[in-house]
Write a protein that holds these residues in place. Sequence first.
Motif, short mmCIF file in Angstrom:
data_model
loop_
_atom_site.label_atom_id
_atom_site.label_comp_id
_atom_site.label_asym_id
_atom_site.label_seq_id
_atom_site.Cartn_x
_atom_site.Cartn_y
_atom_site.Cartn_z
N SER A 1 0.13 -6.22 -3.62
CA SER A 1 -0.06 -7.14 -4.74
C SER A 1 -0.76 -6.34 -5.81
N ASP A 2 -1.50 -6.97 -6.69
CA ASP A 2 -2.29 -6.23 -7.66
C ASP A 2 -3.51 -7.05 -8.04
N ILE A 3 -4.57 -6.35 -8.48
CA ILE A 3 -5.76 -7.09 -8.91
C ILE A 3 -5.45 -7.91 -10.17
N GLY B 1 -11.45 8.23 -0.24
CA GLY B 1 -12.51 7.80 -1.15
C GLY B 1 -11.99 7.05 -2.36
N HIS B 2 -10.68 6.99 -2.52
CA HIS B 2 -10.01 6.14 -3.50
C HIS B 2 -8.54 6.11 -3.09
N GLY B 3 -7.68 5.53 -3.93
CA GLY B 3 -6.29 5.34 -3.51
C GLY B 3 -5.53 6.63 -3.27
N MET C 1 -6.52 3.24 1.13
CA MET C 1 -6.36 2.43 -0.06
C MET C 1 -5.07 2.86 -0.77
N ARG C 2 -4.33 1.89 -1.30
CA ARG C 2 -3.04 2.09 -1.97
C ARG C 2 -1.98 2.65 -1.03
N GLN C 3 -2.14 2.32 0.27
CA GLN C 3 -1.18 2.85 1.25
C GLN C 3 0.22 2.26 1.06
N ASP D 1 -14.24 -2.78 -6.93
CA ASP D 1 -14.94 -2.66 -8.21
C ASP D 1 -14.72 -1.23 -8.72
N THR D 2 -13.47 -0.99 -9.08
CA THR D 2 -13.04 0.36 -9.47
C THR D 2 -13.83 0.90 -10.66
N TRP D 3 -14.25 0.00 -11.55
CA TRP D 3 -14.95 0.46 -12.76
C TRP D 3 -16.43 0.08 -12.79
N GLU E 1 10.41 5.09 0.97
CA GLU E 1 10.88 3.75 1.33
C GLU E 1 10.35 2.70 0.36
N TYR E 2 9.12 2.93 -0.18
CA TYR E 2 8.60 2.04 -1.23
C TYR E 2 9.42 2.22 -2.50
N ARG E 3 9.67 3.47 -2.87
CA ARG E 3 10.41 3.74 -4.11
C ARG E 3 11.82 3.15 -4.06
N GLY F 1 2.63 2.04 -1.33
CA GLY F 1 2.87 2.53 -2.69
C GLY F 1 3.83 3.70 -2.80
N ARG F 2 3.75 4.32 -3.98
CA ARG F 2 4.82 5.22 -4.42
C ARG F 2 4.98 6.52 -3.67
N TYR F 3 3.96 6.95 -2.88
CA TYR F 3 4.16 8.20 -2.14
C TYR F 3 5.23 8.02 -1.07
O1 CP3 Z 1 -3.66 -0.76 -1.39
C1 CP3 Z 1 -2.48 -1.15 -1.36
O2 CP3 Z 1 -1.55 -0.46 -0.95
C2 CP3 Z 1 -2.19 -2.57 -1.80
C3 CP3 Z 1 -1.63 -2.69 -3.09
C4 CP3 Z 1 -2.46 -2.45 -4.34
C5 CP3 Z 1 -1.85 -2.12 -5.57
N1 CP3 Z 1 -2.79 -2.16 -6.53
C6 CP3 Z 1 -0.42 -1.85 -5.76
C7 CP3 Z 1 0.02 -1.14 -6.96
C8 CP3 Z 1 -3.82 -2.59 -4.57
C9 CP3 Z 1 -4.95 -2.86 -3.59
C10 CP3 Z 1 -4.03 -2.43 -5.96
C11 CP3 Z 1 -5.33 -2.58 -6.61
C12 CP3 Z 1 -5.50 -2.19 -8.01
N2 CP3 Z 1 -4.63 -2.37 -9.04
C13 CP3 Z 1 -6.69 -1.63 -8.54
C14 CP3 Z 1 -7.95 -1.36 -7.76
C15 CP3 Z 1 -7.81 -0.26 -6.79
C16 CP3 Z 1 -7.84 1.10 -7.35
O3 CP3 Z 1 -6.96 1.90 -6.97
O4 CP3 Z 1 -8.76 1.44 -8.08
C17 CP3 Z 1 -6.47 -1.42 -9.90
C18 CP3 Z 1 -7.44 -0.81 -10.86
C19 CP3 Z 1 -5.17 -1.91 -10.22
C20 CP3 Z 1 -4.51 -1.97 -11.53
C21 CP3 Z 1 -3.28 -1.17 -11.58
N3 CP3 Z 1 -2.11 -1.50 -10.92
C22 CP3 Z 1 -3.08 0.02 -12.29
C23 CP3 Z 1 -4.12 0.72 -13.11
C24 CP3 Z 1 -1.75 0.40 -12.06
C25 CP3 Z 1 -1.01 1.54 -12.72
C26 CP3 Z 1 -1.51 2.83 -12.29
C27 CP3 Z 1 -1.03 3.17 -10.92
O5 CP3 Z 1 -1.83 3.52 -10.07
O6 CP3 Z 1 0.18 3.07 -10.76
C28 CP3 Z 1 -1.18 -0.52 -11.16
C29 CP3 Z 1 0.19 -0.50 -10.59
C30 CP3 Z 1 0.32 -0.53 -9.10
N4 CP3 Z 1 -0.40 -1.33 -8.24
C31 CP3 Z 1 1.26 0.22 -8.34
C32 CP3 Z 1 1.08 -0.18 -6.99
C33 CP3 Z 1 1.87 0.28 -5.80
C34 CP3 Z 1 2.31 1.17 -8.88
C35 CP3 Z 1 3.35 0.38 -9.54
C36 CP3 Z 1 4.72 0.96 -9.41
O7 CP3 Z 1 5.33 0.90 -8.31
O8 CP3 Z 1 5.22 1.44 -10.43
#
Ligand code: CP3
Length: 349
Positions: A75-77, A321-323, A26-28, A207-209, A35-37, A30-32
């Motif tokens: 994308s984002d939720i 178990g989470h992102g 999950m959240r694969q 359903d994160t919350w 190349e994403y950054r 992303g910022r780690y």
């Molecule tokens: O899983 C993946 O790699 C796909 C992309 C994805 C993102 N957000 C990209 C993102 C997915 C599946 C999400 C879901 C998401 N977004 C959730 C549910 C999943 C979870 O982790 O609980 C929630 C609660 C959000 C809302 C959200 N988006 C928050 C709270 C934040 C800021 C905090 C944080 O983690 O950065 C985001 C931003 C976000 N969504 C980023 C990414 C890669 C970081 C933004 C950046 O690049 O600055």
Amino acid sequence: MSKLKNDLFLRACKGKKIQRTPVWMMRQAGRYLPEYRAVRSQSDFITMCKTPELAAEVTIQPIDLIGVDAAILFSDILVIPMAMGMELEMVESKGPVFHKPIRTEEDAKSLSEVDVDKSLRYVLDAVELTKKELDNRVPLIGFSGSPWTLLTYMVEGKGSKNFSEAKKMIYNNPKLAHKILKKITKGVTNYLNAKIEAGCNAVQIFDTWGGILSQSEFFEFSHEYITQIISGLKRKDEPVIVFAKGVYYKLKRQIKCGADVLGLDWTMDIGRVRTRLGDKVALQGNLDPTVLYAGHDTIAKKALAVLESYGKGSGHIFNLGHGILPDVPPENAKFLVDFVKEASVDFHK
Ligand code: CP3
């Protein structure tokens, strides 16, 4: 039959026989990843979500760099509240902010119905482009937030510790909460159907919350709407994954929502959940994401413990178990994925 070159993930979701356990995180996307950054340094987050070429590029990065068995669309939720007319700002180091949260009947009236073709066309374009660029290497997962998790952001206006505003609404004005949840549910159902139609091979509902609710409120304000969404999906054989973080109880009642796969957070004992549920659903999870801060020996030991806990046979999708956390070294993520691919073979003999 699917023309996918690697369909381990989809087979595991259905409990079909496989040679090894599939793995994604999950959240694969992303910022780690540096190349994403690099892509992110050129555009703000919302622009990235709205630009199919950029979304596709970062979706595919972990396939190429880390070797995961499934892609999840970047994308984002929170695109759903945006499509309902709410203005989102991603505040650096603070997270998402809605400056005009929904608290009253009046506020709720201002929410429009989600018109997927009009307001979320950019997501569907990203799905189509990503599918093309993936060229059937691995399946593509689409996702949405659960109505309850979306409601918490819409009502709080930002992330929260106690969720006081969302809780005030369910206890002081449950009718209003249900009214908004219904509207979100309709939008999410259409949205996920459109994503499936555009080419997603599976969908996950976050359903994160869900876990901040007490048990009866979870079933009333969250589970009910997840159930309605799943029953409203038009799918061929695309699996549905439900990840309700912190919801560790009443598992048999939970899976009545119709999910093919239950996502587990790291506090749960995956082996015990399997014993309890049998082969009614597949299970996804559930390594503690912070294990990826440790050295390779510890990562291997803890990942093996998850595989052993689940035990032999299909129906397990390895995940965290989470992102994944933004400051995890990418080489540790790669080590984990390589380790699971190799070590899991023994569990399928
Ligand atoms: O899983 C993946 O790699 C796909 C992309 C994805 C993102 N957000 C990209 C993102 C997915 C599946 C999400 C879901 C998401 N977004 C959730 C549910 C999943 C979870 O982790 O609980 C929630 C609660 C959000 C809302 C959200 N988006 C928050 C709270 C934040 C800021 C905090 C944080 O983690 O950065 C985001 C931003 C976000 N969504 C980023 C990414 C890669 C970081 C933004 C950046 O690049 O600055």
